[in-house]
Write a protein that holds these residues in place. Structure first.
Motif, PDB file in Angstrom:
ATOM      1  N   LEU A   1       0.821  -1.210   0.000  1.00  0.00           N
ATOM      2  CA  LEU A   1       0.000   0.000   0.000  1.00  0.00           C
ATOM      3  C   LEU A   1       0.856   1.261   0.000  1.00  0.00           C
ATOM      4  CD1 LEU A   1      -2.861  -0.983   2.486  1.00  0.00           C
ATOM      5  CD2 LEU A   1      -2.994  -0.794  -0.009  1.00  0.00           C
ATOM      6  N   ALA A   2       1.925   1.268   0.810  1.00  0.00           N
ATOM      7  CA  ALA A   2       2.802   2.438   0.857  1.00  0.00           C
ATOM      8  C   ALA A   2       3.425   2.705  -0.507  1.00  0.00           C
ATOM      9  CB  ALA A   2       3.892   2.235   1.909  1.00  0.00           C
ATOM     10  N   THR A   3       3.840   1.646  -1.169  1.00  0.00           N
ATOM     11  CA  THR A   3       4.483   1.802  -2.473  1.00  0.00           C
ATOM     12  C   THR A   3       3.531   2.373  -3.511  1.00  0.00           C
ATOM     13  OG1 THR A   3       5.915  -0.097  -1.975  1.00  0.00           O
ATOM     14  CG2 THR A   3       5.819   0.639  -4.259  1.00  0.00           C
ATOM     15  N   ILE A   4       2.316   1.818  -3.588  1.00  0.00           N
ATOM     16  CA  ILE A   4       1.401   2.295  -4.632  1.00  0.00           C
ATOM     17  C   ILE A   4       0.875   3.692  -4.328  1.00  0.00           C
ATOM     18  CG2 ILE A   4       0.749  -0.046  -5.282  1.00  0.00           C
ATOM     19  CD1 ILE A   4      -1.918   0.392  -3.850  1.00  0.00           C
ATOM     20  N   LEU A   5       0.718   4.043  -3.044  1.00  0.00           N
ATOM     21  CA  LEU A   5       0.245   5.390  -2.718  1.00  0.00           C
ATOM     22  C   LEU A   5       1.288   6.440  -3.086  1.00  0.00           C
ATOM     23  CD1 LEU A   5      -1.531   4.778   0.712  1.00  0.00           C
ATOM     24  CD2 LEU A   5      -2.605   5.339  -1.469  1.00  0.00           C
ATOM     25  N   ILE A   6       2.543   6.133  -2.801  1.00  0.00           N
ATOM     26  CA  ILE A   6       3.611   7.098  -3.114  1.00  0.00           C
ATOM     27  C   ILE A   6       3.829   7.178  -4.617  1.00  0.00           C
ATOM     28  CG2 ILE A   6       6.061   7.626  -2.864  1.00  0.00           C
ATOM     29  CD1 ILE A   6       5.918   6.307  -0.087  1.00  0.00           C
ATOM     30  N   TRP A   7       4.032   6.030  -5.251  1.00  0.00           N
ATOM     31  CA  TRP A   7       4.301   6.050  -6.690  1.00  0.00           C
ATOM     32  C   TRP A   7       3.090   6.517  -7.484  1.00  0.00           C
ATOM     33  CZ3 TRP A   7       7.663   1.025  -7.136  1.00  0.00           C
ATOM     34  CH2 TRP A   7       9.001   1.381  -6.973  1.00  0.00           C
ATOM     35  N   GLY A   8       1.884   6.252  -6.980  1.00  0.00           N
ATOM     36  CA  GLY A   8       0.702   6.750  -7.659  1.00  0.00           C
ATOM     37  C   GLY A   8       0.643   8.260  -7.693  1.00  0.00           C
ATOM     38  N   SER A   9       1.212   8.899  -6.673  1.00  0.00           N
ATOM     39  CA  SER A   9       1.214  10.363  -6.619  1.00  0.00           C
ATOM     40  C   SER A   9       2.383  10.975  -7.383  1.00  0.00           C
ATOM     41  CB  SER A   9       1.258  10.828  -5.161  1.00  0.00           C
ATOM     42  OG  SER A   9       2.445  10.385  -4.519  1.00  0.00           O
ATOM     43  N   THR A  10       3.406  10.186  -7.696  1.00  0.00           N
ATOM     44  CA  THR A  10       4.567  10.761  -8.389  1.00  0.00           C
ATOM     45  C   THR A  10       4.253  11.142  -9.828  1.00  0.00           C
ATOM     46  OG1 THR A  10       5.389   8.547  -8.984  1.00  0.00           O
ATOM     47  CG2 THR A  10       6.253   9.550  -6.958  1.00  0.00           C
ATOM     48  N   TRP A  11       3.251  10.487 -10.449  1.00  0.00           N
ATOM     49  CA  TRP A  11       2.878  10.882 -11.808  1.00  0.00           C
ATOM     50  C   TRP A  11       2.454  12.347 -11.829  1.00  0.00           C
ATOM     51  CZ3 TRP A  11       4.154   7.590 -15.515  1.00  0.00           C
ATOM     52  CH2 TRP A  11       4.253   6.235 -15.207  1.00  0.00           C
ATOM     53  N   TYR A  12       1.715  12.747 -10.808  1.00  0.00           N
ATOM     54  CA  TYR A  12       1.280  14.151 -10.722  1.00  0.00           C
ATOM     55  C   TYR A  12       2.466  15.057 -10.405  1.00  0.00           C
ATOM     56  CZ  TYR A  12      -1.501  18.209  -9.271  1.00  0.00           C
ATOM     57  OH  TYR A  12      -2.045  19.465  -9.151  1.00  0.00           O
ATOM     58  N   ALA A  13       3.364  14.600  -9.527  1.00  0.00           N
ATOM     59  CA  ALA A  13       4.527  15.406  -9.149  1.00  0.00           C
ATOM     60  C   ALA A  13       5.463  15.629 -10.327  1.00  0.00           C
ATOM     61  CB  ALA A  13       5.269  14.746  -7.992  1.00  0.00           C
ATOM     62  N   ILE A  14       5.596  14.632 -11.202  1.00  0.00           N
ATOM     63  CA  ILE A  14       6.507  14.748 -12.339  1.00  0.00           C
ATOM     64  C   ILE A  14       6.077  15.870 -13.284  1.00  0.00           C
ATOM     65  CG2 ILE A  14       7.190  13.572 -14.482  1.00  0.00           C
ATOM     66  CD1 ILE A  14       7.556  11.035 -12.874  1.00  0.00           C
ATOM     67  N   THR A  15       4.785  16.164 -13.335  1.00  0.00           N
ATOM     68  CA  THR A  15       4.324  17.228 -14.240  1.00  0.00           C
ATOM     69  C   THR A  15       4.938  18.579 -13.888  1.00  0.00           C
ATOM     70  OG1 THR A  15       2.350  17.721 -12.900  1.00  0.00           O
ATOM     71  CG2 THR A  15       2.136  16.018 -14.599  1.00  0.00           C
ATOM     72  N   PHE A  16       5.344  18.758 -12.634  1.00  0.00           N
ATOM     73  CA  PHE A  16       5.976  20.009 -12.220  1.00  0.00           C
ATOM     74  C   PHE A  16       7.467  20.046 -12.566  1.00  0.00           C
ATOM     75  CE2 PHE A  16       2.386  19.391  -9.309  1.00  0.00           C
ATOM     76  CZ  PHE A  16       1.702  20.579  -9.501  1.00  0.00           C
ATOM     77  N   GLN A  17       8.007  18.922 -13.069  1.00  0.00           N
ATOM     78  CA  GLN A  17       9.418  18.838 -13.415  1.00  0.00           C
ATOM     79  C   GLN A  17       9.661  19.075 -14.900  1.00  0.00           C
ATOM     80  OE1 GLN A  17      12.230  17.100 -11.074  1.00  0.00           O
ATOM     81  NE2 GLN A  17      10.948  18.575  -9.985  1.00  0.00           N
TER      82      GLN A  17
END
Length: 302
Positions: A9-25
């Motif tokens: 659960l920790a892995t999918i919650l974090i990595w699931g949110s990184t797609w959104y975070a990458i848009t700021f990069q």
């Protein structure tokens, strides 16, 4: 809560949110520079933690080829291809394409690690993949798979295979007794060096965007998307095997979709709801303990 489920659960919650975070990069800084800084920061934190805890820092000489392999496959090439694909594909389609990693892990685990190919895992992976495709079916409408989008899809398939080979390297290193934090830290630093070296050869600008969105996303991707998520995931690799742990790549787009619903106005469709049900069903099938269905069948005939 069982440890495997908590790690999953920790892995999918974090990595699931990184797609959104990458848009700021994207756009402000060269991708190889952003990736290099991300993993240089993350790897340095991990290695610094080893120093503070007075734990062994330098790996044995024989393990460096495995570290280099993890750095190349998991922490540089994989992410460079993802960033390049994100320029060509909608974010939802990038997430869907990334879910193919689970099936590649199943096949590579059989090929390189000689792990048995359990039908339940293979069936669950296929079921989950179909579910995720349904979840993102609106992204596939209107001729999305044309011109540069096909190139982006190809880049994502190469990224998946790079990550899958990297998972085999990590599994091999862990089986050999290499400490997880040292393996991850040195792998990240090696990957960062490769990315920054590539940026230097290409003459890229090493300056960063001094804006809150870029800097905060960089910190989040480094500390959570890299350190926390990779440690959870690599621990899963050791405890569950690459085939079942790789199912993270199926469920991560589901989390990304929920985040998109909250922040990007994603509209649910009947196909999307059906896809979520299939993805969760596939997840339960893959995460089931080996032999569960055989035991249930035996009980039914008792």
């Amino acid at each position: 809560m069982p440890l495997n489920i908590a790690l999953f659960l920790a892995t999918i919650l974090i990595w699931g949110s990184t797609w959104y975070a990458i848009t700021f990069q994207l756009g402000a800084v060269d991708p190889s520079v952003s990736i290099g800084y991300r993993f240089l920061l993350a790897g340095s934190v991990l290695l610094g933690w080893l120093v503070l805890r007075r734990q062994p820092l330098w790996p044995a000489r024989k393990t460096w080829p495995l570290i280099a392999g993890a750095g190349l496959l998991n922490f540089s090439l994989n992410y460079l291809l993802v960033y390049k694909a994100t320029v060509l594909l909608p974010s939802g389609l990038v997430a869907v394409a990334g879910s193919a990693l689970s099936l590649m892990n199943v096949l590579n685990s059989r090929l390189f690690l000689k792990q048995p190919l359990r039908p339940a895992v293979l069936l669950g992976g296929c079921l989950g993949l179909v579910g995720v495709l349904l979840l993102f079916s609106p992204e596939l409408e209107g001729g999305a798979l044309v011109s540069g989008a096909l190139a982006g899809l190809g880049l994502m398939m190469l990224s998946n295979y790079s990550a899958s080979l990297g998972n085999m390297v990590v599994s091999t290193a862990r089986r050999g007794g290499m400490p997880l934090i040292a393996l991850t830290g040195w792998g990240m630093v090696t990957g960062a060096a490769l990315m920054l070296g590539l940026a230097a050869v290409r003459g890229a600008d090493f300056s960063v965007s001094l804006t809150a969105p870029y800097l905060l996303s960089l910190l989040y991707l480094a500390l959570f998307g890299s350190i926390a998520a990779f440690l959870c995931y690599f621990t899963l690799l050791g405890r569950m095997g690459a085939d079942r742990a790789g199912y993270v790549s199926i469920m991560t787009p589901v989390v990304a979709l929920l985040i998109s619903t909250l922040f990007e106005g994603y509209h649910w469709t009947p196909a999307g709801i059906a896809g979520l049900v299939l993805a969760l069903a596939g997840n339960l099938l893959v995460m089931a303990p080996p032999g569960l269905f055989a035991r249930q069948s035996a009980k039914g005939h008792a």
